[in-house]
Motif scaffolding. Sequence first.
Motif, PDB file in Angstrom:
ATOM      1  N   ARG A   1       7.788  -2.916 -10.550  1.00 11.04           N
ATOM      2  CA  ARG A   1       6.985  -2.396  -9.433  1.00 11.04           C
ATOM      3  C   ARG A   1       6.847  -3.468  -8.348  1.00 11.04           C
ATOM      4  O   ARG A   1       6.925  -3.170  -7.152  1.00 11.04           O
ATOM      5  CB  ARG A   1       5.622  -1.935  -9.935  1.00 11.04           C
ATOM      6  N   TYR A   2       6.661  -4.713  -8.746  1.00 11.51           N
ATOM      7  CA  TYR A   2       6.592  -5.818  -7.784  1.00 11.51           C
ATOM      8  C   TYR A   2       7.869  -5.875  -6.958  1.00 11.51           C
ATOM      9  O   TYR A   2       7.824  -6.055  -5.729  1.00 11.51           O
ATOM     10  CB  TYR A   2       6.385  -7.136  -8.531  1.00 11.51           C
ATOM     11  N   THR A   3       9.016  -5.710  -7.596  1.00  7.11           N
ATOM     12  CA  THR A   3      10.292  -5.768  -6.889  1.00  7.11           C
ATOM     13  C   THR A   3      10.426  -4.626  -5.896  1.00  7.11           C
ATOM     14  O   THR A   3      10.979  -4.798  -4.802  1.00  7.11           O
ATOM     15  CB  THR A   3      11.455  -5.759  -7.897  1.00  7.11           C
ATOM     16  N   GLU A   4       9.918  -3.459  -6.234  1.00  5.62           N
ATOM     17  CA  GLU A   4       9.933  -2.337  -5.289  1.00  5.62           C
ATOM     18  C   GLU A   4       9.122  -2.670  -4.037  1.00  5.62           C
ATOM     19  O   GLU A   4       9.527  -2.355  -2.911  1.00  5.62           O
ATOM     20  CB  GLU A   4       9.376  -1.083  -5.966  1.00  5.62           C
ATOM     21  N   ILE A   5       7.982  -3.304  -4.231  1.00  5.70           N
ATOM     22  CA  ILE A   5       7.150  -3.692  -3.092  1.00  5.70           C
ATOM     23  C   ILE A   5       7.846  -4.782  -2.277  1.00  5.70           C
ATOM     24  O   ILE A   5       7.858  -4.744  -1.038  1.00  5.70           O
ATOM     25  CB  ILE A   5       5.769  -4.161  -3.577  1.00  5.70           C
ATOM     26  N   LEU A   6       8.438  -5.752  -2.971  1.00 15.22           N
ATOM     27  CA  LEU A   6       9.187  -6.803  -2.288  1.00 15.22           C
ATOM     28  C   LEU A   6      10.300  -6.205  -1.441  1.00 15.22           C
ATOM     29  O   LEU A   6      10.524  -6.627  -0.295  1.00 15.22           O
ATOM     30  CB  LEU A   6       9.771  -7.776  -3.317  1.00 15.22           C
TER      31      LEU A   6
ATOM     32  N   GLU B   1      16.374  -7.872 -11.448  1.00 11.91           N
ATOM     33  CA  GLU B   1      17.759  -7.735 -10.977  1.00 11.91           C
ATOM     34  C   GLU B   1      18.202  -6.277 -10.853  1.00 11.91           C
ATOM     35  O   GLU B   1      18.714  -5.854  -9.808  1.00 11.91           O
ATOM     36  CB  GLU B   1      18.709  -8.483 -11.918  1.00 11.91           C
ATOM     37  N   LYS B   2      18.037  -5.487 -11.904  1.00 11.34           N
ATOM     38  CA  LYS B   2      18.525  -4.111 -11.862  1.00 11.34           C
ATOM     39  C   LYS B   2      17.793  -3.288 -10.808  1.00 11.34           C
ATOM     40  O   LYS B   2      18.401  -2.451 -10.127  1.00 11.34           O
ATOM     41  CB  LYS B   2      18.374  -3.466 -13.246  1.00 11.34           C
ATOM     42  N   THR B   3      16.491  -3.521 -10.674  1.00 13.83           N
ATOM     43  CA  THR B   3      15.710  -2.748  -9.704  1.00 13.83           C
ATOM     44  C   THR B   3      16.143  -3.060  -8.278  1.00 13.83           C
ATOM     45  O   THR B   3      16.381  -2.156  -7.473  1.00 13.83           O
ATOM     46  CB  THR B   3      14.212  -3.047  -9.870  1.00 13.83           C
ATOM     47  N   LEU B   4      16.246  -4.354  -7.950  1.00 12.81           N
ATOM     48  CA  LEU B   4      16.628  -4.711  -6.585  1.00 12.81           C
ATOM     49  C   LEU B   4      18.076  -4.311  -6.300  1.00 12.81           C
ATOM     50  O   LEU B   4      18.384  -3.852  -5.184  1.00 12.81           O
ATOM     51  CB  LEU B   4      16.426  -6.204  -6.351  1.00 12.81           C
ATOM     52  N   ALA B   5      18.961  -4.459  -7.260  1.00 10.00           N
ATOM     53  CA  ALA B   5      20.351  -4.049  -7.054  1.00 10.00           C
ATOM     54  C   ALA B   5      20.439  -2.560  -6.736  1.00 10.00           C
ATOM     55  O   ALA B   5      21.175  -2.132  -5.834  1.00 10.00           O
ATOM     56  CB  ALA B   5      21.184  -4.385  -8.284  1.00 10.00           C
TER      57      ALA B   5
ATOM     58  N   ILE C   1       0.820  -1.200   0.000  1.00 12.72           N
ATOM     59  CA  ILE C   1       0.000   0.000   0.000  1.00 12.72           C
ATOM     60  C   ILE C   1       0.858   1.255   0.000  1.00 12.72           C
ATOM     61  O   ILE C   1       0.673   2.151  -0.810  1.00 12.72           O
ATOM     62  CB  ILE C   1      -0.930   0.010   1.230  1.00 12.72           C
ATOM     63  N   GLY C   2       1.827   1.322   0.878  1.00 13.14           N
ATOM     64  CA  GLY C   2       2.568   2.568   1.003  1.00 13.14           C
ATOM     65  C   GLY C   2       4.060   2.419   1.034  1.00 13.14           C
ATOM     66  O   GLY C   2       4.773   3.399   1.155  1.00 13.14           O
ATOM     67  N   GLY C   3       4.571   1.189   0.948  1.00 11.98           N
ATOM     68  CA  GLY C   3       6.002   0.990   1.044  1.00 11.98           C
ATOM     69  C   GLY C   3       6.694   1.226  -0.275  1.00 11.98           C
ATOM     70  O   GLY C   3       6.101   1.545  -1.284  1.00 11.98           O
ATOM     71  N   GLY C   4       8.018   1.018  -0.257  1.00  8.75           N
ATOM     72  CA  GLY C   4       8.781   1.184  -1.483  1.00  8.75           C
ATOM     73  C   GLY C   4       8.980   2.646  -1.816  1.00  8.75           C
ATOM     74  O   GLY C   4       8.825   3.531  -0.988  1.00  8.75           O
ATOM     75  N   GLU C   5       9.314   2.908  -3.056  1.00  9.51           N
ATOM     76  CA  GLU C   5       9.577   4.268  -3.478  1.00  9.51           C
ATOM     77  C   GLU C   5       8.265   5.008  -3.713  1.00  9.51           C
ATOM     78  O   GLU C   5       7.331   4.482  -4.286  1.00  9.51           O
ATOM     79  CB  GLU C   5      10.385   4.261  -4.775  1.00  9.51           C
ATOM     80  N   THR C   6       8.219   6.254  -3.265  1.00 13.26           N
ATOM     81  CA  THR C   6       7.043   7.075  -3.511  1.00 13.26           C
ATOM     82  C   THR C   6       6.997   7.464  -4.978  1.00 13.26           C
ATOM     83  O   THR C   6       7.982   7.916  -5.548  1.00 13.26           O
ATOM     84  CB  THR C   6       7.084   8.347  -2.654  1.00 13.26           C
ATOM     85  N   LYS C   7       5.839   7.274  -5.590  1.00 15.32           N
ATOM     86  CA  LYS C   7       5.686   7.583  -7.006  1.00 15.32           C
ATOM     87  C   LYS C   7       4.935   8.892  -7.165  1.00 15.32           C
ATOM     88  O   LYS C   7       3.830   9.058  -6.660  1.00 15.32           O
ATOM     89  CB  LYS C   7       4.939   6.451  -7.717  1.00 15.32           C
ATOM     90  N   THR C   8       5.546   9.826  -7.851  1.00 14.16           N
ATOM     91  CA  THR C   8       4.926  11.121  -8.090  1.00 14.16           C
ATOM     92  C   THR C   8       4.364  11.155  -9.495  1.00 14.16           C
ATOM     93  O   THR C   8       5.049  10.830 -10.458  1.00 14.16           O
ATOM     94  CB  THR C   8       5.953  12.254  -7.921  1.00 14.16           C
TER      95      THR C   8
END
Length: 371
Positions: free
Chosen positions: A324-329, A275-279, A23-30
């Motif tokens: 986006r899934y990786t950001e939430i993970l 890979e690139k996102t999580l790294a 819901i609110g975690g990860g990077e804030t998207k503007t």
Amino acid sequence: MRRKALAFSLLAILLVSAISGCIGGGETKTVTVTKTVGSEESTTSPAETTQPTNSITNYPTETTTQIPTIDCSDETWREDFEKAISCALQPSQNHNFDPVFSLSLTGNKTQDALTITDFLVNYVPLDEFVENQSMKKGHYYNIKTPYELFQTRRGTYADMALFGAYALARDGFETYIFYVETKNGFGALPGFKVEVNHPWVPTEPFVIFWPFRIPLRLSAALEFLNIAGETVNNVTVYEIKYENGEYHVEKLGTAPGNEFKFKTSEFSLFGAPHEKTLARLIRQTYPNCKYTTNLSEFTGNQLIDQQLTFPYGALFYSVPFEQRYTEILYSIMIQDPNMNEALENCLTMSARIWNADDNYNAVYDFMISTP
């Protein structure tokens, strides 16, 4: 969504506490929103060994019908959702509001779908009073046009579905509205397709399901309702097209809820973090830790296995939205005390195994090297 109780919203309340990162975690998207009204990198990774049987063209069990011409000059359409689909979408009802311009959509289908999702999730709170009263009345009322929702920044699931369909169709998506009837109520979700050029990737449409900040496969969204005790009885499918400056609506039909079977194979085969996102995310917080899929890059003297569970993660995963899934993970990862401690001492890290359990939880086994 509520009848005698808030069905869609109740689901959100139940899951927010269990999946706070979604819901609110990860990077804030503007979202760049332009109030003046004018006249993600797409992926091609494989995701499933067999096509799902519930292709959108096979969902409905009734004959496709063109919605009859409706007199939109009075306001009675605001009390009838099917009529509202025809009236509320017309540019003349929306002061020629152009969502492509106002939301700064770029034509990149994956990124544009996320932009529309982020606008609804970040800027449009659910109007719980009207949603609740609609369930008591047995139908939606005071339905807003997409322009009105854009101006007021508040709406019901019906209003959000209309806005989503208005923006998606205008942006060139294959667009749908799914009207869902459950054991205790009803609601509506905007749907669309993002197709990946690979025979193993499912062609099942996605939906935007407030307040989740990632588009879900339709069957995953319906499974969430089933999990929350809101058994899905029927789903009515409308296709929305934008051609020559006008919106056209076709009712494709109604299918029973049990025809929409969610399959975990997309996650099971290709549910590794992007890979690139999580790294990138790990480097921002743990600069000494390198995420890689190349085991030859592992350094350090000790190897440890660290398990992480993403609640209902298999329902959230899809190939087109794996970033986006990786950001939430990642947001779930840094909230886990054991994982956080391991990352503090990490030199190199890789996802070794992932699988879905019987409750659709995504279970990851990470290999981490330490000094």
